[in-house]
Design an enzyme around this catalytic site. Structure first.
Site, short mmCIF file in Angstrom:
data_model
loop_
_atom_site.label_atom_id
_atom_site.label_comp_id
_atom_site.label_asym_id
_atom_site.label_seq_id
_atom_site.Cartn_x
_atom_site.Cartn_y
_atom_site.Cartn_z
N GLU A 22 29.13 10.08 -6.03
CA GLU A 22 29.71 8.93 -6.23
C GLU A 22 30.55 8.49 -8.18
OE1 GLU A 22 30.76 7.29 -4.26
OE2 GLU A 22 29.70 8.25 -2.31
N HIS A 25 33.99 11.05 -8.21
CA HIS A 25 34.45 10.04 -8.10
C HIS A 25 35.37 9.17 -8.94
CE1 HIS A 25 34.79 11.27 -3.79
NE2 HIS A 25 34.09 11.04 -3.18
#
Length: 399
Positions: A22, A25
């Site tokens: 994550e 991202h």
């Protein structure tokens, strides 16, 4: 206690892997000026959070993943007027593709770095050579190969025949054997329930002994109940270039193996709850529950500390490569599905431009929702099946 420590170590490694995914991202989205409002590990109720700038960072109660909330990740989302220019779906296709793919790339890079570190410090393990010398004799005949001894399990053929650790098998059923591979082949050619002569050389005995052995039947296969003594097992530390080469080969081999596993998985589903589960590549896929149990078994085994560390790091590497490979599958809601949408938009725009027409813009995501729900249902259903299989018919990692 060692088992619980191993299980906890895997959970921590999994959460770190999710955070890194994550984080890929998040960092690329911020780098391109997109607005990310949330970065959380886990799902469900929030246990802790803090705000830094425009992003809230935190931990949620269910440690089964994580997420980053990027404003306007799909055109379906309502975006405030002040944030419209920073919305994800309004960014150039190249930037969107980088943000979408960054999570998988980070997992693969993390796996690569771990493999390099292993080769430099722990070393690369030479598995050694399995001989026809007995290392250990099983005390029982399990119901399944991967199971331990039950309360009423009968004694193993090897134990009944009087086979001992240190015996070197020179002949099995009239077939001479020189190593473990030939012995396994001879055992595999025998019939369950048949009594065969096993000739062994025993330390301290002047001449070979012949032991009559009645083979057991486990899952339709002949079962003896012995393990081979391995010689020549060692670890070799590599230099920087050797470590990089080892890591590159390791990632490539694992990615190729995962591809084989995913292709085979549909046909392996009917065997998940049978003794033949491990007979196909797809049947060797496990869930988070299974991987946690394997990690616990690694820590609680009688292997050396070096063996345990190598096996644990290899497990973490495999999980990261699997996360990266799984997420690039062209299925919504996975990252690969979003990449496929971006690629389709760009292809459609090029066709329109060639015809002298305006860019059709973003894909109408409402038309893809049925496919998305179907893919999500399949993924969740498969995940539940694998969890149940790991609880009822667990895999075992080779030591």
């Amino acid at each position: 206690m060692a088992f619980l420590l191993g299980a906890a170590a895997f959970v921590v490694a999994l959460l770190v892997s999710v955070m890194l995914h994550e984080g890929g991202h998040l960092l690329t989205a911020k780098r391109f000026g997109m607005k990310a409002t949330e970065y959380f590990v886990g799902f469900g109720p929030t246990l802790w959070s803090t705000r830094r700038g425009e992003t809230e960072y935190g931990v949620k109660a269910i440690p089964l993943g994580g997420f980053v909330k990027i404003v306007g990740y799909t055109p379906l989302e309502e975006v405030p007027a002040a944030d419209r220019e920073r919305a994800f779906y309004r960014q150039p296709a190249g930037r969107r593709a980088v943000v979408i793919g960054a999570g998988a790339v980070v997992n693969l890079v993390f796996a690569f770095v771990l493999l390099v570190a292993m080769a430099l410090t722990v070393g690369v393990r030479d598995p050694g050579t399995a001989t026809s010398t007995v290392d250990e004799v099983s005390s029982c005949v399990p119901e399944r190969i991967q199971d331990g001894c039950g309360r009423n399990a009968p004694p193993s053929p090897a134990a009944t025949a009087g086979l001992r650790a240190g015996d070197r098998v020179v002949s099995f059923g009239g077939v001479r054997v020189a190593d473990w591979a030939e012995l396994r082949e001879a055992i595999g050619d025998a019939e369950p329930g048949r009594t065969v002569p096993v000739v062994v050389e025993r330390p301290g005995t002047p001449r070979p002994l012949t032991l009559p052995m009645r083979l057991a039947d486990v899952g339709g296969r002949p079962f003896v109940g012995m393990s081979a003594r391995v010689v020549g097992r060692r670890y070799d530390r590599r230099g920087p270039l050797g470590a990089v080469g080892f890591a590159a080969r390791g990632v490539g081999t694992t990615v190729a193996g995962i591809g084989t596993v995913l292709v085979d998985l549909p046909s392996a589903v009917p065997k998940l709850f049978t003794p033949e589960r491990e007979s196909t590549p797809g049947g060797q896929v496990g869930s988070v529950v299974g991987a946690t149990e394997v990690s616990g078994e690694i820590f609680s085994s009688e292997s050396s500390a070096r063996d345990k560390l190598a096996l644990y790091l290899s497990l973490v590497v495999s999980v990261n490569i699997f996360l990266g490979a799984l997420n690039v599958l062209p299925l919504l809601p996975l990252d690969g599905g979003h990449l496929a949408v971006v690629a389709y938009e760009r292809a459609r725009a090029r066709v329109a431009r060639a015809r002298g027409r305006p860019d059709p813009g973003t894909v109408d995501m409402t038309k893809l929702m049925p496919i998305t729900y179907l893919a999500l249902l399949v993924l969740v259903g498969l995940g539940v099946l694998l969890i149940l299989a790991d609880l009822l018919n667990p895999l075992r990692i080779p030591q």
